[in-house]
Scaffold this active site. Structure first.
Site, short mmCIF file in Angstrom:
data_model
loop_
_atom_site.label_atom_id
_atom_site.label_comp_id
_atom_site.label_asym_id
_atom_site.label_seq_id
_atom_site.Cartn_x
_atom_site.Cartn_y
_atom_site.Cartn_z
N LYS A 88 0.84 -1.29 -0.19
CA LYS A 88 -0.12 -0.15 0.04
C LYS A 88 0.62 0.90 -0.12
CE LYS A 88 -3.85 2.23 2.60
NZ LYS A 88 -5.04 1.79 3.88
N GLY A 94 -8.83 6.49 -1.38
CA GLY A 94 -9.57 6.18 -2.50
C GLY A 94 -8.73 4.46 -3.25
N GLY A 95 -7.44 3.87 -2.70
CA GLY A 95 -7.31 2.24 -3.32
C GLY A 95 -6.60 1.82 -4.70
N HIS A 138 -14.62 -3.94 6.36
CA HIS A 138 -13.64 -2.39 6.00
C HIS A 138 -14.68 -1.47 7.17
CE1 HIS A 138 -11.65 1.55 4.23
NE2 HIS A 138 -12.43 1.09 5.37
N HIS A 165 -10.63 -2.14 -4.65
CA HIS A 165 -10.33 -1.36 -3.08
C HIS A 165 -11.41 -0.08 -2.80
CE1 HIS A 165 -7.40 -4.73 -2.99
NE2 HIS A 165 -6.71 -3.94 -4.04
N GLU A 205 -10.25 4.08 10.67
CA GLU A 205 -10.59 3.67 10.02
C GLU A 205 -9.83 2.17 10.46
OE1 GLU A 205 -9.48 3.37 5.66
OE2 GLU A 205 -11.12 5.27 5.82
N ARG A 222 -9.85 14.57 7.82
CA ARG A 222 -11.53 14.74 6.74
C ARG A 222 -12.43 14.27 6.76
NH1 ARG A 222 -8.21 11.87 3.40
NH2 ARG A 222 -9.10 10.18 2.03
#
Length: 606
Positions: A88, A94-95, A138, A165, A205, A222
């Site tokens: 990652k 945003g994937g 998620h 994703h 998350e 945000r």
């Protein structure tokens, strides 16, 4: 007008009317000098954050977030963590720049692909490696902190159902999460915010395994795209909260005062083709009609009918958000509203969202990030023939449309005796019968139409006869077909455009073609595909083949960057490369030939 008020009007007006990207507004009008957000140094972004979270008592997942970005180092840590692993981008979101390596053999390829996409998206190709949890959920928690040391959580959102994703449907609260787990999630998120003295709106998350164990993944400093579902279940305006906190006020509500009420869903409506691996699309919104908004249904969008979805931005058209007293009622409202969201002019994911939200496992709340691959066969059923009743509706719509056109012609020419100003059966082949042909997919369907004296029609499809009558009616900007087919009454929305009849109703949508006469259609050449075409306008990022190379079906030929995403162009067949028509860094238009193959009778270049 002071700066805070001015910026509030820009943001809140943008939020209420359109969800146009802030990047499209003049920069001088989008300055928030009082905004405070926590930002990690790039070199310590995840290693530091994981250490702080762990020290604060927030569960974390095993991973590598170090400075050494060499291939060998990353590969060694992946082996130590154990496959499968998530690769990652440190700056990711945003994937983008995210890949899963399920074995050491595919690690290098996935690493390079993630780096290229990260470099394009964030101008930074630093990577982290984490243990990948199979079939995870998620789950993210909305938090707020103020300048007085207070922090609260506004419950969780489940954003598990994703493709590439990226989220498609989000809901709040998370289905099947009991109050005790909900409390622990919220408290862990607040500890995360307090550990960094966080001020403002944030999203913590988590990855949640099938046993509802959860692990800190990252914190987004945000509001998220899906924040409206949180507003729906808590009765809050989180943008107003942001502004008040930025102005130095305390959080408007205490933790005890924040109540969870009902259930909310958000469906992201995209210009994309789910049948073609969710390929993003672009083009004009020739027709756009939406369900009526109200306290329990809101639409956030940046487009209107006649606008064009550009290749230069994310292909999201709108966010459709619904609320109801419980999950089952909210899901019904979502499905009902999706049926009323009708678009003509480009491919969208609306029908896919309807199929997805109606799947028994989704209805039961059994969601996870592998939901779409796991239920692929159910979510992408082979195309079925249109019902004969739908073909009758399409034929009736076409006949009534013709009548409207000829009536207008009669008024315009004032020649009521002209044979071109009549839509009766007498003009059509000089009898009360007419042979029509409509196109269902690739199949031509003959329909024998008999005009009856009372204005109705008898339509024969194969060996079945249908009694059909109806009329067109206008409601606002939309045309509806009020009709009866063998006594079954319906009122679908009707659009006729570019030799296609579109029907939208609560039973579903249909596209029925009007065949173009052979003398009008361009001559078509038959034979095997001799070139690979660009699926959309984009930039050629990397080329893996050259003239003379032999390739197999499915081999990656080149990589394109389009709509902020990386697309692998694969060989459609076994063969030999004749010519590569583009260079790395050049732009190719949609459907442009990218690579030519040697025809069987040709000899490859020496």
């Amino acid at each position: 007008m002071d700066l805070e008020t001015k910026n509030y009007e820009i943001f809140n007006g943008n939020r209420q009317m359109k969800h146009t990207s802030l990047a499209q507004l003049p920069h001088s009008r989008v300055t928030f000098p009082w905004k405070k957000s926590f930002k990690w140094p790039r070199s310590q972004h995840h290693s530091t954050s994981k250490a702080i979270m762990s020290a604060a008592g927030v569960p974390v997942i095993e991973g590598y977030h170090g400075e050494d970005q060499s291939d060998q180092c990353l590969k060694e840590h992946a082996r130590k963590i154990g496959y499968p692993v998530m690769i990652k981008a440190v700056r990711g979101g945003g994937g983008k720049g995210m890949r899963i390596a399920r074995s050491e053999e595919e690690f290098q390829e996935q690493l390079e692909s993630a780096r290229r996409e990260a470099k394009k998206s964030f101008n930074d190709d630093a990577m982290l490696i984490e243990k990948f949890v199979d079939t995870p959920r998620h789950v993210e928690v909305q938090v707020f902190g103020d300048q007085h040391g207070n922090a609260v959580y506004l419950f969780e959102r489940d954003c598990s159902v994703q493709r590439r994703h990226q989220k498609i449907i989000e809901e709040a609260p998370g289905p099947g999460i009991d109050p005790e787990v909900r409390r622990k999630l919220g408290e862990a998120a607040v500890r995360a915010a307090k550990a960094v003295n966080y001020v403002g709106a944030g999203t913590v998350e988590f990855i949640m395994d099938p046993n509802h164990n959860f692990y800190f993944m990252e914190m987004n400093t945000r509001l998220q795209v899906e924040h409206p579902v949180t507003e729906m279940i808590t009765g809050t305006d989180l943008v107003e909260w942001q502004l008040r906190i930025a102005a130095g006020e305390k959080i408007p509500l205490s933790q005890e005062e924040i109540k969870l009420n009902g259930h909310a869903f958000e469906a992201r409506i995209y210009a994309e083709d789910p049948q073609n691996n969710f390929m993003p699309g672009a083009g004009p919104l020739v027709h756009l009609s939406t369900p009526p908004t109200g306290p329990s249904l809101r639409i956030e969008t940046g487009v209107r009918q006649g606008d064009e979805v550009s290749v230069h931005y994310d292909p999201m058209i709108a966010k459709l958000v619904v609320w109801a007293a419980d999950r089952q009622a909210a899901l019904k409202k979502l499905q009902y509203s999706l049926h009323q969201y009708n678009i003509v002019g480009l491919n969208t994911n609306i029908d896919f969202l309807l199929t997805l939200s109606s799947h028994p496992e989704f209805v039961a709340g059994h969601v996870h990030t592998d939901f779409i691959p796991q239920h692929h066969q159910d979510l992408f059923p082979p195309p079925s023939a249109a019902a004969k009743e739908v073909l009758c509706q399409a034929a009736l719509g076409l006949l009534l449309h013709e009548k409207t056109v000829t009536d207008a012609f009669k008024v315009q020419t004032k020649d009521q005796f002209s044979p071109f100003a009549s839509s009766s059966g007498r003009r059509l082949n000089f009898s009360y019968t007419r042979d029509m042909t409509l196109k269902d997919g690739q199949n031509n369907v003959p329909i024998a139409v008999q005009y009856n004296q009372d204005g109705s029609y008898s339509m024969q499809i194969e060996d079945k006869i249908f009694e059909v009558f109806g009329d067109l009616c206008k409601e606002g900007d939309c045309t509806y077909l009020k009709c009866s087919v063998n006594g079954i009454v319906s009122k679908p929305k009707l659009i006729i455009l570019d030799n296609t009849i579109y029907l939208f109703s609560m039973e579903g949508s249909a596209q029925i073609g009007i065949p173009v006469p052979k003398y009008l259609s361009a001559a078509s050449s038959e034979g095997t595909q001799a070139s690979t075409l660009a699926p959309m306008t984009g930039t050629i990022e990397k080329i893996f083949v050259k003239a003379g190379d032999t390739v197999k079906t499915g081999d990656t030929l080149m990589v394109m960057i389009a709509m902020k995403m990386e697309h692998a162009i694969k060989s459609p067949k076994d063969g030999t490369i004749k010519k590569v028509l583009f260079q790395e860094g050049s732009q190719a238009n949609r459907h442009a030939s990218l690579i030519e193959f040697v025809e069987e009778e040709e000899t490859p270049p020496q």
